[in-house]
Design a protein around this motif. Structure first.
Motif, short mmCIF file in Angstrom:
data_model
loop_
_atom_site.label_atom_id
_atom_site.label_comp_id
_atom_site.label_asym_id
_atom_site.label_seq_id
_atom_site.Cartn_x
_atom_site.Cartn_y
_atom_site.Cartn_z
N ALA A 63 0.82 -0.95 -0.04
CA ALA A 63 -0.07 -0.10 -0.12
C ALA A 63 0.91 1.24 -0.15
N ILE A 64 2.01 1.21 0.32
CA ILE A 64 3.16 2.44 0.46
C ILE A 64 3.12 2.88 -0.92
N GLN A 65 3.57 2.07 -2.09
CA GLN A 65 4.00 2.59 -3.37
C GLN A 65 2.59 3.46 -4.09
N PRO A 66 1.57 2.76 -3.94
CA PRO A 66 0.51 3.69 -4.60
C PRO A 66 0.08 4.84 -3.85
N ALA A 67 0.35 4.86 -2.46
CA ALA A 67 -0.08 6.06 -1.77
C ALA A 67 1.07 7.24 -2.21
N LEU A 68 2.21 6.89 -2.49
CA LEU A 68 3.45 7.68 -2.72
C LEU A 68 2.92 8.35 -4.04
N TRP A 69 2.54 7.37 -5.04
CA TRP A 69 2.01 7.99 -6.18
C TRP A 69 1.25 8.97 -6.15
N LEU A 70 0.10 8.75 -5.61
CA LEU A 70 -1.05 9.61 -5.38
C LEU A 70 -0.69 10.96 -4.79
N LEU A 71 0.35 10.74 -3.61
CA LEU A 71 0.56 12.00 -2.66
C LEU A 71 1.60 12.70 -3.43
#
Length: 286
Positions: A63-71
């Protein structure tokens, strides 16, 4: 004076039917015909998903990578406004692409697991059972789809917290779930097909890393197809990830899309992936 002994309880005079005795000595008939494949697929899918009960770390870390892409990427390019998105904020445009990306990243390395099962002797034991090879592959493929669906829920929650204008129509959300599962089924079968060709984890990991980013950047996940150069538009046309993103974007945001075509391509790609991976499963077990 001693008490009189209690009268014995009456024994039922109803005779034991032959059918009752048959159930004790004869096992029930196994499923036959069209019921075999769905039952075996469901059983294999349940076995795969049992692993999540023992170790949920994968769900949290992924879940970390998609969160970074969005943030980071989404918020930054929303401010820059450098990519034409048809009048919607870029972070809204990006969210369906990140859902598809995170699902693909889960599925594309599924072949490593089947090679590990081969090395541990599990795959050989599965192949000597009456379960069809197509059922083994289909069960694993749809287990990857369910894992990707859990990941998609995490991305949707993050996107909603960031203010992305997503739909909450139950029918559209069911369509989103179907698109995620079908896309993940294809990419997991692609991974298992490559595993049947290269036969080793090291080679598969290298090939997986080599194709994931071209598949991602060669799709419409980050930018519209119209802004791509001609050769990249041709790549996007044959890239199943583009059709998955298009379906997700149309269902979640209501943007113009070709949902029927998208689902048709995803279904055909998943079926071809299952056939391909099933045909190479015996070579992997040798």
């Amino acid at each position: 004076m001693s008490e009189a002994p209690a009268a014995p309880r009456p024994v039922s005079a109803e005779p034991v039917r032959p059918a009752d005795l048959d159930l004790l000595v004869t096992p029930p008939r196994a499923r036959t015909g069209w019921r075999v494949l769905p039952a075996r697929v469901a059983a294999m899918c349940a076995v795969e998903l049992q692993k999540l009960r023992h170790d949920r770390t994968e769900l949290y870390t992924r879940a970390i990578q998609p969160a970074l892409w969005l943030l980071i990427f989404g918020e930054t390019f929303t401010r820059i406004r450098a990519i034409p998105t048809g009048g919607i904020p870029y972070i809204d445009y990006l969210a369906p692409g990140i859902i598809a990306q995170s699902a693909m990243f889960i599925a594309i390395f599924y072949g490593i697991q089947i090679i590990w099962e081969r090395d541990a002797g599990i795959l050989t034991k599965l192949l000597v059972t009456p379960t069809p090879r197509a059922a083994l592959i289909t069960g694993k493929a749809f287990a990857a789809g369910v894992k990707a669906l859990i990941q998609a829920i995490v991305v949707v929650v993050i996107a909603a917290l960031l203010g992305v204008a997503l739909t909450w129509n139950p029918l559209r959300l069911l369509g989103v779930a179907a698109a995620v599962v079908l896309g993940s089924a294809f990419f997991s079968c692609l991974s298992m097909t490559i595993a049947g060709i290269v036969l080793t984890r090291d080679r598969l990991m290298g090939i997986g890393q080599a194709i994931t980013m071209p598949l991602f950047f060669g799709s419409n996940a980050l930018y519209p197809v119209a802004v791509m150069p001609g050769w990249l538009q041709a790549v996007s046309t044959v890239n199943p990830l583009s059709y998955q993103v298009d379906a997700l974007r149309g269902l979640l945001l209501g943007t113009p899309s070709h949902v029927l075509l998208d689902f048709g391509v995803l279904a055909v790609a998943a079926a071809l992936g299952i056939i391909s991976a099933s045909s190479l499963l015996g070579r992997l077990a040798r």
